[in-house]
Scaffold this motif. Sequence first.
Motif, PDB file in Angstrom:
ATOM      1  N   HIS A  47      44.061  36.434  35.211  1.00  0.00           N
ATOM      2  CA  HIS A  47      43.706  37.834  34.972  1.00  0.00           C
ATOM      3  C   HIS A  47      44.526  38.466  33.846  1.00  0.00           C
ATOM      4  N   ARG A  77      39.632  36.189  29.405  1.00  0.00           N
ATOM      5  CA  ARG A  77      39.093  35.053  30.148  1.00  0.00           C
ATOM      6  C   ARG A  77      37.980  34.330  29.406  1.00  0.00           C
ATOM      7  N   TYR A  91      43.534  44.999  36.993  1.00  0.00           N
ATOM      8  CA  TYR A  91      42.889  43.834  37.558  1.00  0.00           C
ATOM      9  C   TYR A  91      41.410  43.886  37.221  1.00  0.00           C
ATOM     10  N   HIS A 100      36.734  36.285  39.021  1.00  0.00           N
ATOM     11  CA  HIS A 100      36.906  35.074  38.221  1.00  0.00           C
ATOM     12  C   HIS A 100      35.703  34.154  38.347  1.00  0.00           C
TER      13      HIS A 100
END
Length: 269
Positions: free
Chosen positions: A117, A121, A180, A185
Amino acid sequence: MKPLPGGLFASTVPYYARFRPAYDPRLFALLGRRFSLDGSQRVLDLGAGSGALTLPLASLVREVIAVDPEPAMLAEGRRLAARAGVGGIDWRLGSSDTLLAMDVGPVLLTVMGASFHWTDRVRLLRDLDALIEPEGALVLATCGAQHDDLEPPPWLAVVEQVRRRHLDPERLRGSGPAGYPDVRHQEVLRRSPFSRIEEVHWDRTVSRGVDDVVGLQLSYSFTSPAALGPGRAAFEHDLRQSLNAFRPDGGTFDECVRTEAVIALRPPS
């Protein structure tokens, strides 16, 4: 994936390896079986910290390239590896932003322990597609995170009350570069080259004393010595008093701790 301003991660170094719960050994046994690790492979540990994943993996593969943006974490990892007599580790200062310029070479696995995180990504997954071998995988591992299906230990409410008395709400978020991420993910992975996902977890009970609970708080970036600053002594004193009042019999502070792994592979060709 950059060091936090003010040395927040650097100040956690003396507490990180000592007080954070270790990954369940069953994680490494699974990776050994799943990827036929026989001492001939190379693995990248990105965001390696002081080596919680690096050291156990080093006994299974030929080389682990341990990359972290915090020099103090790397120094601690080297110290712990030397103390344990573990070799085959290439400790490197760097991050997800510098990965392709680091001449890492092909790796069978890339492992990340609660650091995904902190990265861009989408870009990182594209970069890893150039590094991870065709039959390899990305492994996202966590240990000790809160889960909806795990009942939080009652003493954790005591810790949270002390945190609220000493920290501002923004610090308590413990956010990454942009907080966050709202997108899980797994959703990012499903839109990446590593779209085939396997999820596993193991639970075990960890028992702590008061000193262990206090040390655990100092291992977190948002309650690190650097984050607490001059208020550290007051925070520790308040926390110790509150914990002792909660458990006057001197008993342990038990918690069900989960090791979780998201294993992301490329789809079959």
